[in-house]
Design a protein around this motif. Structure first.
Motif, PDB file in Angstrom:
ATOM      1  N   SER A 114     -17.894  22.080  -8.909  1.00  0.00           N
ATOM      2  CA  SER A 114     -17.426  22.131  -7.523  1.00  0.00           C
ATOM      3  C   SER A 114     -16.189  21.272  -7.326  1.00  0.00           C
ATOM      4  O   SER A 114     -15.964  20.299  -8.047  1.00  0.00           O
ATOM      5  CB  SER A 114     -18.530  21.662  -6.563  1.00  0.00           C
ATOM      6  N   LEU A 115     -15.411  21.659  -6.318  1.00  0.00           N
ATOM      7  CA  LEU A 115     -14.218  20.909  -5.929  1.00  0.00           C
ATOM      8  C   LEU A 115     -14.409  20.325  -4.541  1.00  0.00           C
ATOM      9  O   LEU A 115     -15.122  20.901  -3.706  1.00  0.00           O
ATOM     10  CB  LEU A 115     -12.987  21.825  -5.934  1.00  0.00           C
ATOM     11  N   TYR A 116     -13.763  19.191  -4.289  1.00  0.00           N
ATOM     12  CA  TYR A 116     -13.841  18.515  -2.997  1.00  0.00           C
ATOM     13  C   TYR A 116     -12.460  17.992  -2.617  1.00  0.00           C
ATOM     14  O   TYR A 116     -11.714  17.511  -3.477  1.00  0.00           O
ATOM     15  CB  TYR A 116     -14.835  17.346  -3.050  1.00  0.00           C
ATOM     16  N   ILE A 117     -12.131  18.084  -1.328  1.00  0.00           N
ATOM     17  CA  ILE A 117     -10.931  17.429  -0.814  1.00  0.00           C
ATOM     18  C   ILE A 117     -11.252  15.942  -0.731  1.00  0.00           C
ATOM     19  O   ILE A 117     -12.100  15.529   0.059  1.00  0.00           O
ATOM     20  CB  ILE A 117     -10.537  17.991   0.562  1.00  0.00           C
ATOM     21  N   ALA A 118     -10.572  15.147  -1.543  1.00  0.00           N
ATOM     22  CA  ALA A 118     -10.957  13.745  -1.700  1.00  0.00           C
ATOM     23  C   ALA A 118      -9.780  12.816  -1.446  1.00  0.00           C
ATOM     24  O   ALA A 118      -8.611  13.205  -1.522  1.00  0.00           O
ATOM     25  CB  ALA A 118     -11.519  13.499  -3.103  1.00  0.00           C
ATOM     26  N   GLN A 119     -10.124  11.572  -1.129  1.00  0.00           N
ATOM     27  CA  GLN A 119      -9.156  10.479  -1.026  1.00  0.00           C
ATOM     28  C   GLN A 119      -9.722   9.300  -1.790  1.00  0.00           C
ATOM     29  O   GLN A 119     -10.825   8.837  -1.498  1.00  0.00           O
ATOM     30  CB  GLN A 119      -8.913  10.105   0.443  1.00  0.00           C
ATOM     31  N   TRP A 120      -8.964   8.834  -2.771  1.00  0.00           N
ATOM     32  CA  TRP A 120      -9.378   7.700  -3.589  1.00  0.00           C
ATOM     33  C   TRP A 120      -8.492   6.508  -3.256  1.00  0.00           C
ATOM     34  O   TRP A 120      -7.273   6.587  -3.338  1.00  0.00           O
ATOM     35  CB  TRP A 120      -9.247   8.027  -5.077  1.00  0.00           C
ATOM     36  N   HIS A 121      -9.124   5.398  -2.910  1.00  0.00           N
ATOM     37  CA  HIS A 121      -8.391   4.171  -2.574  1.00  0.00           C
ATOM     38  C   HIS A 121      -8.563   3.170  -3.708  1.00  0.00           C
ATOM     39  O   HIS A 121      -9.662   2.672  -3.955  1.00  0.00           O
ATOM     40  CB  HIS A 121      -8.917   3.601  -1.260  1.00  0.00           C
ATOM     41  N   PHE A 122      -7.468   2.875  -4.397  1.00  0.00           N
ATOM     42  CA  PHE A 122      -7.429   1.858  -5.446  1.00  0.00           C
ATOM     43  C   PHE A 122      -6.899   0.559  -4.837  1.00  0.00           C
ATOM     44  O   PHE A 122      -5.910   0.576  -4.096  1.00  0.00           O
ATOM     45  CB  PHE A 122      -6.474   2.267  -6.572  1.00  0.00           C
ATOM     46  N   ASP A 123      -7.516  -0.569  -5.179  1.00  0.00           N
ATOM     47  CA  ASP A 123      -6.909  -1.828  -4.759  1.00  0.00           C
ATOM     48  C   ASP A 123      -5.857  -2.260  -5.781  1.00  0.00           C
ATOM     49  O   ASP A 123      -5.589  -1.548  -6.762  1.00  0.00           O
ATOM     50  CB  ASP A 123      -7.958  -2.915  -4.508  1.00  0.00           C
ATOM     51  N   GLU A 124      -5.248  -3.416  -5.565  1.00  0.00           N
ATOM     52  CA  GLU A 124      -4.143  -3.841  -6.417  1.00  0.00           C
ATOM     53  C   GLU A 124      -4.571  -4.238  -7.829  1.00  0.00           C
ATOM     54  O   GLU A 124      -3.734  -4.412  -8.714  1.00  0.00           O
ATOM     55  CB  GLU A 124      -3.365  -4.993  -5.762  1.00  0.00           C
ATOM     56  N   THR A 125      -5.893  -4.331  -8.062  1.00  0.00           N
ATOM     57  CA  THR A 125      -6.386  -4.590  -9.424  1.00  0.00           C
ATOM     58  C   THR A 125      -6.694  -3.292 -10.159  1.00  0.00           C
ATOM     59  O   THR A 125      -7.087  -3.331 -11.332  1.00  0.00           O
ATOM     60  CB  THR A 125      -7.654  -5.450  -9.387  1.00  0.00           C
ATOM     61  N   GLY A 126      -6.564  -2.172  -9.478  1.00  0.00           N
ATOM     62  CA  GLY A 126      -6.865  -0.877 -10.076  1.00  0.00           C
ATOM     63  C   GLY A 126      -8.284  -0.393  -9.848  1.00  0.00           C
ATOM     64  O   GLY A 126      -8.645   0.703 -10.285  1.00  0.00           O
ATOM     65  N   GLU A 127      -9.096  -1.185  -9.160  1.00  0.00           N
ATOM     66  CA  GLU A 127     -10.471  -0.766  -8.873  1.00  0.00           C
ATOM     67  C   GLU A 127     -10.482   0.251  -7.733  1.00  0.00           C
ATOM     68  O   GLU A 127      -9.771   0.090  -6.732  1.00  0.00           O
ATOM     69  CB  GLU A 127     -11.324  -1.966  -8.491  1.00  0.00           C
ATOM     70  N   VAL A 128     -11.291   1.305  -7.878  1.00  0.00           N
ATOM     71  CA  VAL A 128     -11.465   2.266  -6.790  1.00  0.00           C
ATOM     72  C   VAL A 128     -12.470   1.679  -5.805  1.00  0.00           C
ATOM     73  O   VAL A 128     -13.663   1.576  -6.096  1.00  0.00           O
ATOM     74  CB  VAL A 128     -11.954   3.632  -7.303  1.00  0.00           C
ATOM     75  N   ASN A 138       0.898  -4.291  -8.794  1.00  0.00           N
ATOM     76  CA  ASN A 138       0.294  -5.116  -7.741  1.00  0.00           C
ATOM     77  C   ASN A 138       0.366  -4.420  -6.385  1.00  0.00           C
ATOM     78  O   ASN A 138       0.846  -4.975  -5.394  1.00  0.00           O
ATOM     79  CB  ASN A 138       0.986  -6.478  -7.668  1.00  0.00           C
ATOM     80  N   ILE A 139      -0.160  -3.192  -6.332  1.00  0.00           N
ATOM     81  CA  ILE A 139      -0.070  -2.389  -5.121  1.00  0.00           C
ATOM     82  C   ILE A 139      -1.357  -1.580  -4.938  1.00  0.00           C
ATOM     83  O   ILE A 139      -1.982  -1.163  -5.917  1.00  0.00           O
ATOM     84  CB  ILE A 139       1.156  -1.441  -5.176  1.00  0.00           C
ATOM     85  N   GLN A 140      -1.756  -1.400  -3.693  1.00  0.00           N
ATOM     86  CA  GLN A 140      -2.886  -0.537  -3.388  1.00  0.00           C
ATOM     87  C   GLN A 140      -2.419   0.907  -3.259  1.00  0.00           C
ATOM     88  O   GLN A 140      -1.261   1.167  -2.907  1.00  0.00           O
ATOM     89  CB  GLN A 140      -3.564  -0.977  -2.091  1.00  0.00           C
ATOM     90  N   LEU A 141      -3.318   1.844  -3.544  1.00  0.00           N
ATOM     91  CA  LEU A 141      -2.987   3.263  -3.563  1.00  0.00           C
ATOM     92  C   LEU A 141      -4.062   4.068  -2.862  1.00  0.00           C
ATOM     93  O   LEU A 141      -5.252   3.902  -3.139  1.00  0.00           O
ATOM     94  CB  LEU A 141      -2.850   3.744  -5.018  1.00  0.00           C
ATOM     95  N   SER A 142      -3.641   4.934  -1.938  1.00  0.00           N
ATOM     96  CA  SER A 142      -4.525   5.960  -1.384  1.00  0.00           C
ATOM     97  C   SER A 142      -4.015   7.294  -1.897  1.00  0.00           C
ATOM     98  O   SER A 142      -2.930   7.739  -1.521  1.00  0.00           O
ATOM     99  CB  SER A 142      -4.506   5.935   0.147  1.00  0.00           C
ATOM    100  N   MET A 143      -4.792   7.923  -2.775  1.00  0.00           N
ATOM    101  CA  MET A 143      -4.371   9.185  -3.391  1.00  0.00           C
ATOM    102  C   MET A 143      -5.203  10.344  -2.853  1.00  0.00           C
ATOM    103  O   MET A 143      -6.428  10.344  -2.955  1.00  0.00           O
ATOM    104  CB  MET A 143      -4.519   9.107  -4.914  1.00  0.00           C
ATOM    105  N   LEU A 178       0.858  -1.184   0.000  1.00  0.00           N
ATOM    106  CA  LEU A 178       0.000   0.000   0.000  1.00  0.00           C
ATOM    107  C   LEU A 178       0.891   1.228   0.000  1.00  0.00           C
ATOM    108  O   LEU A 178       1.858   1.302   0.768  1.00  0.00           O
ATOM    109  CB  LEU A 178      -0.899   0.026   1.242  1.00  0.00           C
ATOM    110  N   ILE A 179       0.568   2.204  -0.868  1.00  0.00           N
ATOM    111  CA  ILE A 179       1.267   3.480  -0.883  1.00  0.00           C
ATOM    112  C   ILE A 179       0.243   4.593  -0.692  1.00  0.00           C
ATOM    113  O   ILE A 179      -0.839   4.560  -1.290  1.00  0.00           O
ATOM    114  CB  ILE A 179       2.070   3.677  -2.189  1.00  0.00           C
ATOM    115  N   ALA A 180       0.579   5.564   0.166  1.00  0.00           N
ATOM    116  CA  ALA A 180      -0.361   6.628   0.504  1.00  0.00           C
ATOM    117  C   ALA A 180       0.259   7.994   0.221  1.00  0.00           C
ATOM    118  O   ALA A 180       1.428   8.236   0.545  1.00  0.00           O
ATOM    119  CB  ALA A 180      -0.768   6.531   1.972  1.00  0.00           C
ATOM    120  N   PHE A 181      -0.547   8.875  -0.371  1.00  0.00           N
ATOM    121  CA  PHE A 181      -0.141  10.235  -0.681  1.00  0.00           C
ATOM    122  C   PHE A 181      -0.881  11.235   0.204  1.00  0.00           C
ATOM    123  O   PHE A 181      -1.938  10.937   0.758  1.00  0.00           O
ATOM    124  CB  PHE A 181      -0.431  10.560  -2.149  1.00  0.00           C
ATOM    125  N   SER A 182      -0.341  12.437   0.298  1.00  0.00           N
ATOM    126  CA  SER A 182      -0.852  13.459   1.215  1.00  0.00           C
ATOM    127  C   SER A 182      -2.144  14.098   0.708  1.00  0.00           C
ATOM    128  O   SER A 182      -2.598  13.858  -0.420  1.00  0.00           O
ATOM    129  CB  SER A 182       0.218  14.540   1.416  1.00  0.00           C
TER     130      SER A 182
END
Length: 337
Positions: free
Chosen positions: A107-121, A93-98, A40-44
């Motif tokens: 409109s804009l929103y402060i968001a966090q998108w979590h992708f699993d290792e298959t690329g699905e959000v 083959n990695i999960q991502l929290s962007m 899992l990799i996470a961004f700010s």
């Protein structure tokens, strides 16, 4: 599901106001983390296209020079940019929290998108209440965004910045048996030393307390301010530069006992922080104090959560629209034509 995995927290400057360059940089960091064995990799917070520090630095008329570019470079769900992130997750083959500024219509929103290792959000959430002047830029989320999802490495949840100072929001997450939490922070350079409770000490403290209260692992990525960003936003103004110093990256990873699990990266350097975690350790923490379980006092305090997605427009030609209006108004008699 294995109880052991490796998590990665990114401490890197965004490509401010350049979404496509930010995607390129993100993919490089995803590939690096995967090569180092991360699951899992996470961004700010709002790493794409960068946190809007300009809203804290001057009057609204001055800020307008950044508004159009920030809007245009905020990411859209289902866009080619999202597809590139999804592909990077699949390929590595990695999960991502962007952390991102999400554009939805006008409109804009402060968001966090979590992708699993298959690329699905698997989780797409929005910050419930933007903080202070953030409310001049972003809209609000709702109870549907207080969500923890089951993944191959455990139950993962996400909150952003000062949502970690909202006791009820935190409690809603704890109650979902969260095991890995992504605490996304912006850079912590802004107003350093000159504003109340905005420093890295209290914000890192909030992440640490979350780990202890929730008996979970907390991955807390943080961005930083570069000279290029400072020059763009301050234009040589010494007073603005004093409010936006360089650095401000205070990335951390905490265990369920509040201990730091990785050596810190210098606050003015880019890098990726890694930690090996074992969910089995959560049992030791929960055994002592599970605030939403055996350590709760149900006869004294309880939390009510409205998980219904809130919509500004309800179409009455849709049966579900009538049902939603009735549900939110309380009874059919309260609905007027």
């Amino acid at each position: 599901m294995s109880t052991q995995s490796k998590v990665a927290a990114v401490q890197a400057a965004p490509c401010f106001l350049d979404l496509d360059a930010g995607i390129d940089k993100a993919i490089g960091l995803i590939e690096e983390a995967s090569a180092n064995g991360a699951n899992l990799i996470a961004f700010s917070e709002t790493w794409l296209p960068g946190y809007p520090n300009h809203i804290w630095l001057g009057p609204v008329a001055w800020q307008m020079q950044f508004v159009g570019r920030y809007f245009d470079n905020s990411i859209v769900a289902g866009s080619p940019q999202e597809a590139r992130l999804a592909k990077a997750c699949r390929d590595n083959n990695i999960q991502l929290s962007m952390g991102c500024s999400e554009r939805d219509g006008g409109s804009l929103y402060i968001a966090q998108w979590h992708f699993d290792e298959t690329g699905e959000v698997v989780n797409r959430r929005r910050k419930l209440k933007p903080t202070h002047v953030e409310r001049t830029v972003y809209g609000e989320g709702d109870g549907s965004d207080l969500n923890v999802v089951q993944t191959s490495i455990g139950r993962v949840g996400q909150l952003a910045c000062w949502e970690h100072l909202q006791p009820l929001s935190k409690y809603a997450m704890y109650a979902q048996n969260e095991q890995i939490h992504v605490a996304a922070w912006p850079n912590l350079a802004l107003y350093e030393g000159v504003a109340y409770a905005l420093g890295h000490q209290v914000n890192n403290g909030a992440s640490m307390i979350y780990a202890v209260e929730g008996s979970c692992f907390v991955v807390a990525p943080c961005s930083l301010v570069t000279k290029e960003m400072q020059d763009m936003l301050c234009d040589g103004d010494a007073e603005k530069e004093a409010l936006l110093p360089l650095g401000g990256g205070y990335t951390t990873i905490y265990g369920p006992d509040g201990s730091e699990l990785a050596e810190r990266i210098p606050h003015d350097h880019e890098g990726i922080m890694y930690a090996d975690i074992d969910l089995h350790m959560i049992g030791y923490a929960k055994g002592a104090a599970d605030p939403a379980g055996h350590y709760a006092k149900r006869d004294s305090t309880r939390l009510l959560i409205n998980r219904k997605k809130q919509r500004a427009v309800v179409n009455f030609d849709d049966a579900s629209g009538w049902e939603e209006m009735v549900e939110q108004s309380g009874s059919p008699a309260d609905v007027t034509e």
